[in-house]
Design an enzyme around this catalytic site. Structure first.
Site, PDB file in Angstrom:
ATOM      1  N   HIS A  10       0.679  -1.171  -0.088  1.00 32.87           N
ATOM      2  CA  HIS A  10      -0.056   0.026   0.097  1.00 32.87           C
ATOM      3  C   HIS A  10       0.859   1.230  -0.130  1.00 32.87           C
ATOM      4  CE1 HIS A  10      -2.082  -3.163   2.068  1.00 32.87           C
ATOM      5  NE2 HIS A  10      -2.977  -3.115   1.143  1.00 32.87           N
ATOM      6  N   GLY A  26      -7.278  12.225   7.165  1.00 29.95           N
ATOM      7  CA  GLY A  26      -8.033  11.054   6.453  1.00 29.95           C
ATOM      8  C   GLY A  26      -8.001  11.373   5.121  1.00 29.95           C
ATOM      9  N   ARG A  30      -6.266  16.687   1.645  1.00 29.41           N
ATOM     10  CA  ARG A  30      -5.754  17.521   2.750  1.00 29.41           C
ATOM     11  C   ARG A  30      -4.385  17.327   2.901  1.00 29.41           C
ATOM     12  NH1 ARG A  30      -8.885  16.765   8.197  1.00 29.41           N
ATOM     13  NH2 ARG A  30     -10.531  17.564   6.586  1.00 29.41           N
ATOM     14  N   ARG A  49      -3.169   3.762  -4.835  1.00 23.93           N
ATOM     15  CA  ARG A  49      -4.575   3.877  -4.596  1.00 23.93           C
ATOM     16  C   ARG A  49      -4.926   5.460  -4.414  1.00 23.93           C
ATOM     17  NH1 ARG A  49      -7.623  -0.527  -2.608  1.00 23.93           N
ATOM     18  NH2 ARG A  49      -6.311  -2.445  -3.089  1.00 23.93           N
ATOM     19  N   ARG A  93      -2.260  12.181  13.982  1.00 28.62           N
ATOM     20  CA  ARG A  93      -3.675  12.322  13.427  1.00 28.62           C
ATOM     21  C   ARG A  93      -4.162  13.715  13.344  1.00 28.62           C
ATOM     22  NH1 ARG A  93      -8.264  11.580  11.071  1.00 28.62           N
ATOM     23  NH2 ARG A  93     -10.323  11.486  12.028  1.00 28.62           N
ATOM     24  N   VAL A  94      -4.626  14.238  12.261  1.00 30.61           N
ATOM     25  CA  VAL A  94      -5.301  15.610  12.171  1.00 30.61           C
ATOM     26  C   VAL A  94      -6.340  15.294  11.457  1.00 30.61           C
ATOM     27  CG1 VAL A  94      -3.089  16.994  12.508  1.00 30.61           C
ATOM     28  CG2 VAL A  94      -3.637  16.039  10.171  1.00 30.61           C
ATOM     29  N   GLY A  95      -7.476  15.549  12.085  1.00 33.00           N
ATOM     30  CA  GLY A  95      -8.606  15.336  11.196  1.00 33.00           C
ATOM     31  C   GLY A  95     -10.043  16.229  11.743  1.00 33.00           C
ATOM     32  N   SER A  96     -11.203  15.910  11.229  1.00 26.92           N
ATOM     33  CA  SER A  96     -12.312  16.743  11.518  1.00 26.92           C
ATOM     34  C   SER A  96     -13.311  15.776  12.783  1.00 26.92           C
ATOM     35  CB  SER A  96     -13.030  17.124  10.534  1.00 26.92           C
ATOM     36  OG  SER A  96     -13.606  15.894   9.772  1.00 26.92           O
ATOM     37  N   GLU A 185     -15.156  10.373  15.967  1.00 26.15           N
ATOM     38  CA  GLU A 185     -14.332  10.408  14.743  1.00 26.15           C
ATOM     39  C   GLU A 185     -14.423   9.098  14.451  1.00 26.15           C
ATOM     40  OE1 GLU A 185     -10.601   9.526  14.962  1.00 26.15           O
ATOM     41  OE2 GLU A 185     -11.483   8.520  16.605  1.00 26.15           O
ATOM     42  N   MET A 186     -13.515   8.539  13.676  1.00 27.12           N
ATOM     43  CA  MET A 186     -13.491   7.019  13.039  1.00 27.12           C
ATOM     44  C   MET A 186     -12.072   6.415  13.202  1.00 27.12           C
ATOM     45  SD  MET A 186     -16.652   7.441  10.210  1.00 27.12           S
ATOM     46  CE  MET A 186     -16.980   5.754  10.146  1.00 27.12           C
ATOM     47  N   SER A 209     -15.768  20.139  13.051  1.00 27.85           N
ATOM     48  CA  SER A 209     -16.569  20.357  11.703  1.00 27.85           C
ATOM     49  C   SER A 209     -17.939  20.398  11.804  1.00 27.85           C
ATOM     50  CB  SER A 209     -16.029  19.364  10.925  1.00 27.85           C
ATOM     51  OG  SER A 209     -16.632  18.108  11.149  1.00 27.85           O
ATOM     52  N   ASP A 210     -18.678  19.823  12.798  1.00 29.58           N
ATOM     53  CA  ASP A 210     -20.116  19.735  13.024  1.00 29.58           C
ATOM     54  C   ASP A 210     -20.182  19.321  14.634  1.00 29.58           C
ATOM     55  OD1 ASP A 210     -20.703  16.700  12.958  1.00 29.58           O
ATOM     56  OD2 ASP A 210     -18.984  16.924  11.706  1.00 29.58           O
ATOM     57  N   ARG A 223     -13.458  21.842   5.516  1.00 26.65           N
ATOM     58  CA  ARG A 223     -12.930  20.863   5.873  1.00 26.65           C
ATOM     59  C   ARG A 223     -11.584  20.473   5.384  1.00 26.65           C
ATOM     60  NH1 ARG A 223     -18.341  19.324   6.578  1.00 26.65           N
ATOM     61  NH2 ARG A 223     -18.249  17.928   4.762  1.00 26.65           N
TER      62      ARG A 223
END
Length: 238
Positions: A10, A26, A30, A49, A93-96, A185-186, A209-210, A223
């Site tokens: 990968h 993610g 971004r 990918r 990790r940097v995310g929403s 988050e996930m 973000s919400d 986002r």
């Protein structure tokens, strides 16, 4: 810096170095935005990918950034390969995220001290009990200090790494809220588990973000590109 011609199923760096510190949004777009906006001398180390990865320098320090996709299986796959095949030591990790407490606002930054989860990912470690998925205190302390120096409004605590985005159980979020969960988050529980098992450091930073309670939300464009404070905090940890 990892300097190798090796590849995995990968990640195929084609000889491009991967830094010991990596930011993990993610969204691969971004990752591209972060690299082009903040890093000097950038080189692309992955296109497999379309999960784009880049290495460059930030204030003279080597740093990489790579997309991880959505969900614990995806970030766990990429983080495992980065740790075990490419020698990454600090994974951020940097995310929403979706805020779950009323005192939180859009664009607040959440620093995940821990990550509860409804995933079965942790079962594979065959632990004789329930393991608490925690971030690296070293990285957390640094991130909080940087955020305070910048005057950034933050919340530090427990987040929920959920396998479910469109949930069938309408009562689930309320139950997590009562336990003090800051946001949903996930990915983070999988990242923290992989890092702990390998003896390396991981942290997760989020921009709200919400809002699950007030239903306020940002746009997809915001986002992707507008969460600059969180990104700048993360870069200072390199």
């Amino acid at each position: 810096m990892s300097s190798t011609t090796a590849s995995t199923p990968h990640i195929d760096p084609k000889g491009v170095d991967i830094a010991e510190t990596i930011l993990l949004p993610g969204d691969p777009l971004r990752a591209k935005f972060i690299a082009e906006t903040y890093l000097d001398d950038i080189r692309c180390f992955n296109e497999v990918r379309n999960m784009l990865g880049f290495t460059g320098t930030y204030r003279g320090r080597p740093v990489s950034v790579m997309g991880t996709g959505m969900g614990i299986p995806s970030i766990s796959l990429y983080s495992y390969e980065l740790i075990h095949h490419f020698g990454v030591k600090n994974l951020i990790r940097v995310g929403s995220c979706g805020a779950m407490q009323e005192n939180m606002e859009l664009y607040d930054v959440v620093i995940a001290q821990g990550a509860s989860t409804d995933s079965n990912y942790l079962d594979q470690f065959n632990l004789p009990g329930q393991w608490a998925a925690l971030s690296s205190y070293r990285l957390l302390e640094q991130a909080k200090r940087v955020a305070d120096e910048r005057g950034q409004r933050t919340h530090v605590g427990n987040v929920l790494s959920s396998d479910v985005f469109y949930g069938a159980d309408s009562d689930a979020m309320g139950k997590w809220m009562k336990m003090g969960i800051l946001a949903v988050e996930m990915e983070s529980a999988g990242l923290f588990a992989n890092a702990a098992a390998a003896g390396v450091d991981a942290l997760a930073l989020f921009t709200v973000s919400d809002h699950i309670v007030t239903h306020a939300k940002t746009t997809p464009e915001e986002r992707q590109t507008a969460f600059t404070s969180m990104i700048e905090i993360a870069l200072e940890l390199a």
